[in-house]
Design a protein around this motif. Sequence first.
Motif, PDB file in Angstrom:
ATOM      1  N   THR A 208       0.842  -1.194   0.000  1.00 21.87           N
ATOM      2  CA  THR A 208       0.000   0.000   0.000  1.00 21.87           C
ATOM      3  C   THR A 208       0.874   1.239   0.000  1.00 21.87           C
ATOM      4  OG1 THR A 208      -1.793  -1.109   1.201  1.00 21.87           O
ATOM      5  CG2 THR A 208      -1.746   1.302   1.269  1.00 21.87           C
ATOM      6  N   LEU A 209       0.607   2.159  -0.917  1.00 25.95           N
ATOM      7  CA  LEU A 209       1.231   3.479  -0.887  1.00 25.95           C
ATOM      8  C   LEU A 209       0.279   4.417  -0.152  1.00 25.95           C
ATOM      9  CD1 LEU A 209       3.268   5.678  -1.645  1.00 25.95           C
ATOM     10  CD2 LEU A 209       2.087   5.895  -3.851  1.00 25.95           C
ATOM     11  N   THR A 210       0.733   4.933   0.981  1.00 24.99           N
ATOM     12  CA  THR A 210      -0.067   5.854   1.789  1.00 24.99           C
ATOM     13  C   THR A 210       0.485   7.261   1.609  1.00 24.99           C
ATOM     14  OG1 THR A 210      -0.502   4.116   3.423  1.00 24.99           O
ATOM     15  CG2 THR A 210      -0.888   6.404   4.095  1.00 24.99           C
ATOM     16  N   ILE A 211      -0.380   8.191   1.273  1.00 23.69           N
ATOM     17  CA  ILE A 211       0.030   9.584   1.062  1.00 23.69           C
ATOM     18  C   ILE A 211      -0.661  10.443   2.101  1.00 23.69           C
ATOM     19  CG2 ILE A 211       0.134  11.488  -0.578  1.00 23.69           C
ATOM     20  CD1 ILE A 211       0.066   9.490  -2.835  1.00 23.69           C
ATOM     21  N   ASP A 212       0.142  11.123   2.919  1.00 25.74           N
ATOM     22  CA  ASP A 212      -0.383  11.899   4.036  1.00 25.74           C
ATOM     23  C   ASP A 212      -0.999  13.213   3.574  1.00 25.74           C
ATOM     24  OD1 ASP A 212       0.649   9.884   5.573  1.00 25.74           O
ATOM     25  OD2 ASP A 212       2.357  11.047   6.332  1.00 25.74           O
ATOM     26  N   ALA A 213      -1.850  13.759   4.436  1.00 26.69           N
ATOM     27  CA  ALA A 213      -2.458  15.066   4.173  1.00 26.69           C
ATOM     28  C   ALA A 213      -1.377  16.118   3.986  1.00 26.69           C
ATOM     29  CB  ALA A 213      -3.374  15.454   5.336  1.00 26.69           C
ATOM     30  N   GLY A 214      -1.577  16.980   3.005  1.00 27.19           N
ATOM     31  CA  GLY A 214      -0.638  18.065   2.740  1.00 27.19           C
ATOM     32  C   GLY A 214       0.540  17.681   1.877  1.00 27.19           C
ATOM     33  N   ALA A 215       0.625  16.439   1.434  1.00 26.60           N
ATOM     34  CA  ALA A 215       1.742  16.019   0.590  1.00 26.60           C
ATOM     35  C   ALA A 215       1.624  16.634  -0.796  1.00 26.60           C
ATOM     36  CB  ALA A 215       1.788  14.499   0.485  1.00 26.60           C
ATOM     37  N   ARG A 216       2.777  16.872  -1.431  1.00 24.40           N
ATOM     38  CA  ARG A 216       2.844  17.429  -2.780  1.00 24.40           C
ATOM     39  C   ARG A 216       3.637  16.463  -3.648  1.00 24.40           C
ATOM     40  NH1 ARG A 216      -0.586  19.954  -0.561  1.00 24.40           N
ATOM     41  NH2 ARG A 216      -0.745  22.227  -0.348  1.00 24.40           N
ATOM     42  N   ILE A 217       2.988  15.966  -4.699  1.00 26.81           N
ATOM     43  CA  ILE A 217       3.596  14.978  -5.574  1.00 26.81           C
ATOM     44  C   ILE A 217       3.764  15.611  -6.955  1.00 26.81           C
ATOM     45  CG2 ILE A 217       3.566  12.562  -6.277  1.00 26.81           C
ATOM     46  CD1 ILE A 217       3.076  13.065  -3.235  1.00 26.81           C
TER      47      ILE A 217
END
Length: 521
Positions: A208-217
Amino acid sequence: MRYLSTLILLAIIILWSSCRKDFEADPSTGNLQFSSDTLFLDTIFTNIGSSTYSFKVYNRTNNDLNIPSIALERGDNSNYRLNVDGIPGKSFENIQVLAKDSIFVFVETTTDITQQTGDLEFLYTDRILFDPNGSQQDVDLVTLVKDAVFLFPSRDDEGMVETLLLGEDDNMEEIRVEGFFLEGDELNFTNEKPYVIYGFAAIPSGETLTIDAGARIHFHDGSGIIAANNATLLVNGEVSTDPEVMENEVIFESDRLEPGFSDIPGQWGLIWLTAGSTGHVINNATIKNAAVGILMDSNDGGTDPTLTITNTQIYNTSAYGILARTANILGENVVINNAGISSLYASFGGTYNFNHCTFANYWNSSFRETPSVAIDNLFVVRDEGGNITEILVTDLLEANFTNCIIYGNENLELGINRAEGTVFNYNFQNSLIRFNDFNGQFLDNELYDFTNTGLYQNVIFNEDPDFKAPFNNMLNIGEDSAANGQATTPSSGNDILGTPRNIGAPDIGAYESVTFEMDGN
């Protein structure tokens, strides 16, 4: 005679040239003018080159001027690079500017933030000095440099780039793209630093790839994310207090940070949820400037949605906002706008349930004749010459649109195509749809029988949604919207901005209506 005439002409040219004094330039004495006194090279990532910026140096006098010296104040140690009137370098001597004329100065930079500071951002500056030993003039250079986490495919000893195997073509040859599998310590994207991805970052099977709140990709050209078989993508954005800063939203966009690239479609690839991937959740995200926002192949075979997408915006895709094939999607408070083909294409059957969504298409970068929302249950197979070799069909188990706006700048923003002899269940309820069949070509088509309450209930056609600024991806609705108070009741929950919905008279679409200010802001 021809030889004599040539000699006479040559003598005249030499005499005329010797009499001219405008090749003898005067030294500049602080009388240069510039198209900009400060050149902002905007924001770049560490060790990534900027775009090329330029300004003009004007000689507005009646005499030719000679600039004795042009140089960067930091000298050879400067991270800026110059090109003055076609000559590259960091310092220049005796640059001539003709009377009433100008020259161009081009500027680029590449900066390693770790050599400057331990902070995540650093304002790198320098100056271009004109005649520093005389009547000095200068132009300031300013660049914001950001630190980032860089993810990219490796290279072997022979320089070959790592690739991902996607399958085989009709000739049994491998289909590969430049990419890599994320390692265990790379499967959590935080909001501490931006992420810059080169190639396709693949989520391994069972991970699973988990992306936290506020992340910029950020994605380089032709890059994206791929969820492999039995892999999962979890995007855990949250409601932001500032809708412009979007501090808690997860943002997927290009690695070009200059303002001129802020709304250019097709700068990166896509988020690809492949067949067999499972349990995807995307909440409070913005996906913009891709080729395809989300491509979803098939479903995981279960009864629960393979993708649950909520409070999410998808803008400026060169092809599709969401392209789904036999997918199982649950969506609420989803906004999609400005797609080169369709904002939503629910293709080749599947299961789709959308509530309080806004599917708009105000694409104006090229000609578009496809609807904002397209639904079908067939797949056309073509050979290399474009000839149809096979038509595959499957069941459309559900396609339910409740409290949705389907609109755009074309007359027909809803397209439905059914293969005969298949299950094809769809329903529109309490929705606002643009379907202006002005020439009556669909009058006898039962798919568009708007009097059939088994398919269409409380649907409003061709009335103004009163979007704030749809060409600028502002799909908020105003107090004059035909969608106001027309959603199903009673209602609960919030709109895409976290505003509580009116329990007794909620609005259709992803936004509750507001009163627009007089200036349109």
